[in-house]
Design an enzyme around this catalytic site. Structure first.
Site, PDB file in Angstrom:
ATOM      1  N   ASN A 149       0.873  -1.181   0.000  1.00 49.26           N
ATOM      2  CA  ASN A 149       0.000   0.000   0.000  1.00 49.26           C
ATOM      3  C   ASN A 149       0.911   1.233   0.000  1.00 49.26           C
ATOM      4  O   ASN A 149       1.425   1.616   1.039  1.00 49.26           O
ATOM      5  CB  ASN A 149      -0.891  -0.031   1.252  1.00 49.26           C
ATOM      6  CG  ASN A 149      -1.723   1.237   1.397  1.00 49.26           C
ATOM      7  OD1 ASN A 149      -1.830   2.030   0.462  1.00 49.26           O
ATOM      8  ND2 ASN A 149      -2.311   1.429   2.570  1.00 49.26           N
ATOM      9  N   LYS A 186       0.135   4.221  -0.404  1.00 54.25           N
ATOM     10  CA  LYS A 186      -0.549   5.441   0.055  1.00 54.25           C
ATOM     11  C   LYS A 186      -0.285   6.577  -0.943  1.00 54.25           C
ATOM     12  O   LYS A 186      -0.148   6.319  -2.137  1.00 54.25           O
ATOM     13  CB  LYS A 186      -0.118   5.784   1.481  1.00 54.25           C
ATOM     14  CG  LYS A 186      -0.248   4.569   2.411  1.00 54.25           C
ATOM     15  CD  LYS A 186      -0.145   4.881   3.864  1.00 54.25           C
ATOM     16  CE  LYS A 186      -0.320   3.587   4.652  1.00 54.25           C
ATOM     17  NZ  LYS A 186      -0.332   3.774   6.086  1.00 54.25           N
ATOM     18  N   HIS A 234      -9.752   1.211   4.585  1.00 56.68           N
ATOM     19  CA  HIS A 234      -8.488   1.442   5.299  1.00 56.68           C
ATOM     20  C   HIS A 234      -8.750   2.422   6.447  1.00 56.68           C
ATOM     21  O   HIS A 234      -9.571   3.338   6.311  1.00 56.68           O
ATOM     22  CB  HIS A 234      -7.441   2.004   4.334  1.00 56.68           C
ATOM     23  CG  HIS A 234      -6.080   2.047   4.950  1.00 56.68           C
ATOM     24  ND1 HIS A 234      -5.698   3.054   5.797  1.00 56.68           N
ATOM     25  CD2 HIS A 234      -5.031   1.196   4.876  1.00 56.68           C
ATOM     26  CE1 HIS A 234      -4.459   2.815   6.221  1.00 56.68           C
ATOM     27  NE2 HIS A 234      -4.041   1.692   5.675  1.00 56.68           N
ATOM     28  N   GLU A 274      -7.211   4.904   7.482  1.00 55.98           N
ATOM     29  CA  GLU A 274      -7.025   6.327   7.141  1.00 55.98           C
ATOM     30  C   GLU A 274      -8.271   6.866   6.436  1.00 55.98           C
ATOM     31  O   GLU A 274      -8.658   8.022   6.631  1.00 55.98           O
ATOM     32  CB  GLU A 274      -5.762   6.496   6.280  1.00 55.98           C
ATOM     33  CG  GLU A 274      -4.506   6.361   7.136  1.00 55.98           C
ATOM     34  CD  GLU A 274      -3.276   5.858   6.408  1.00 55.98           C
ATOM     35  OE1 GLU A 274      -3.237   5.904   5.169  1.00 55.98           O
ATOM     36  OE2 GLU A 274      -2.357   5.389   7.097  1.00 55.98           O
ATOM     37  N   GLU A 288      -5.765  -4.703  10.634  1.00 57.02           N
ATOM     38  CA  GLU A 288      -4.776  -3.651  10.852  1.00 57.02           C
ATOM     39  C   GLU A 288      -5.118  -2.863  12.110  1.00 57.02           C
ATOM     40  O   GLU A 288      -5.957  -1.945  12.069  1.00 57.02           O
ATOM     41  CB  GLU A 288      -4.757  -2.694   9.665  1.00 57.02           C
ATOM     42  CG  GLU A 288      -4.358  -3.328   8.359  1.00 57.02           C
ATOM     43  CD  GLU A 288      -3.774  -2.288   7.414  1.00 57.02           C
ATOM     44  OE1 GLU A 288      -2.623  -2.463   7.003  1.00 57.02           O
ATOM     45  OE2 GLU A 288      -4.445  -1.307   7.101  1.00 57.02           O
ATOM     46  N   GLY A 340       1.933   2.681  10.727  1.00 60.31           N
ATOM     47  CA  GLY A 340       2.877   3.782  10.573  1.00 60.31           C
ATOM     48  C   GLY A 340       3.518   4.228  11.871  1.00 60.31           C
ATOM     49  O   GLY A 340       4.172   5.269  11.928  1.00 60.31           O
ATOM     50  N   SER A 343       2.973  -1.676  10.525  1.00 65.76           N
ATOM     51  CA  SER A 343       4.426  -1.671  10.760  1.00 65.76           C
ATOM     52  C   SER A 343       5.096  -3.021  10.477  1.00 65.76           C
ATOM     53  O   SER A 343       6.022  -3.421  11.184  1.00 65.76           O
ATOM     54  CB  SER A 343       4.745  -1.208  12.189  1.00 65.76           C
ATOM     55  OG  SER A 343       4.308   0.128  12.369  1.00 65.76           O
TER      56      SER A 343
HETATM   57  P1  PGA Z   1       2.488   0.624   7.713  1.00 65.27           P
HETATM   58  O1  PGA Z   1       1.055   0.818   7.018  1.00 65.27           O
HETATM   59  O2  PGA Z   1       3.056  -0.685   7.209  1.00 65.27           O
HETATM   60  O3  PGA Z   1       3.291   1.807   7.278  1.00 65.27           O
HETATM   61  O4  PGA Z   1       2.251   0.585   9.181  1.00 65.27           O
HETATM   62  C1  PGA Z   1       0.178  -0.260   6.828  1.00 65.27           C
HETATM   63  C2  PGA Z   1      -1.087   0.225   6.195  1.00 65.27           C
HETATM   64  O5  PGA Z   1      -1.502   1.357   6.456  1.00 65.27           O
HETATM   65  O6  PGA Z   1      -1.728  -0.507   5.422  1.00 65.27           O
END
Ligand code: PGA
Length: 258
Positions: A9, A11, A99, A101, A171, A177, A212
């Site tokens: 992903n 983003k 997601h 976000e 998640e 993140g 992460s």
């Molecule tokens: P990250 O993001 O691996 O940077 O924690 C995962 C995601 O948002 O799908």
């Protein structure tokens, strides 16, 4: 047996040059060493088509394209939106839905996420449904309740078709993140719970862990029985790091089939 799947992903990162360079380097690495896992790359919308075209000339690669979001509508006066048929038309096979976000920053409710999920499936895209609890919800002991509600909204709308052509990504919001990964045991507990919630279909569906994930923790996460792969954000922007995660997912499958 469920196959291993790793999803990148990206983003809102990168440029067209980055996307093409990443894809070329990654495909070359796969040519040297087959990783034995399915891989999906989800770039920002404008880079779907260039990457799809790049992949089209490489028959037999295990890499597919996914989008990061879609509209619940098919077409019409919805300025700025992108529909499932458009994504398919540009070469996408998968789409991330719900997601955290999108849920937090763009106020996507469980109901809207369910509508997007159904819109994706109706058009033949495979939705990657993200579920997960916030830190506060975990601290209040509401992890499983939160995930159950997120799943239920989709099950109510999609019915029994839910698991036929779909992927789920657990998640935990606090792990995204942040550099804080759920422990393999914490993740396994929720993955197992999700399978049980889905009844018979639960044993077939791929459930990914996200939050992460990096080279250093992938192997231990994938060692858990119900973790079939990963949804990777930050670490998917570095070819070597991402390749190592894909390799760890493939190793899980090859050891499981011995
Ligand atoms: P990250 O993001 O691996 O940077 O924690 C995962 C995601 O948002 O799908």
């Amino acid at each position: 047996m469920r196959s291993s799947l790793v999803v990148a992903n990206w983003k809102m990162h990168g440029t067209k040059a980055f996307a093409q360079q990443f894809t070329a380097t990654f495909i070359n690495a796969l040519k040297q060493q087959d990783v034995g896992a399915e891989i999906v790359v989800c770039p920002p919308f404008p880079y779907l088509l260039p990457i799809a075209e790049q992949l089209r000339s490489r028959l037999g690669t295990p890499v597919s394209i996914g989008a990061q979001n879609l509209s619940a509508e098919e077409n019409g006066a919805f300025t700025g939106e992108v529909s499932a048929p458009m994504l398919l038309d540009c070469g996408a096979r998968f789409v991330v839905v719900g997601h955290s976000e999108r849920r937090a920053l763009y106020a996507e409710s469980n109901d809207l996420v369910a509508q997007k999920f159904v819109a994706a499936q109706r058009s033949g895209l495979i939705p990657i449904l993200c579920v997960g609890e916030s830190l506060q919800q975990r601290e209040q002991g509401l992890t499983l309740d939160t995930v159950a509600q997120q799943l239920l909204a989709v099950v109510k709308l999609a019915g029994n078709d839910l698991a036929q052509q779909a992927v789920i990504a657990y998640e935990p919001v606090w792990a995204i993140g942040s550099g804080k990964t759920a422990t393999p045991q914490q993740a396994q507990e929720v993955h197992q719970f999700i399978r049980k919630q889905l009844g018979e279909a639960g044993s077939q569906i791929q459930i990914l862990y996200g939050g992460s994930v990096k080279r250093a923790n992938a192997e231990l996460l994938f060692a858990e029985e119900d973790i079939d792969g990963a949804l990777v954000g930050g670490a998917s922007l570095e070819v070597e790091e991402f390749f190592s995660i894909c390799r760890a997912a493939g190793v899980k499958r090859s050891t499981a089939s011995v």
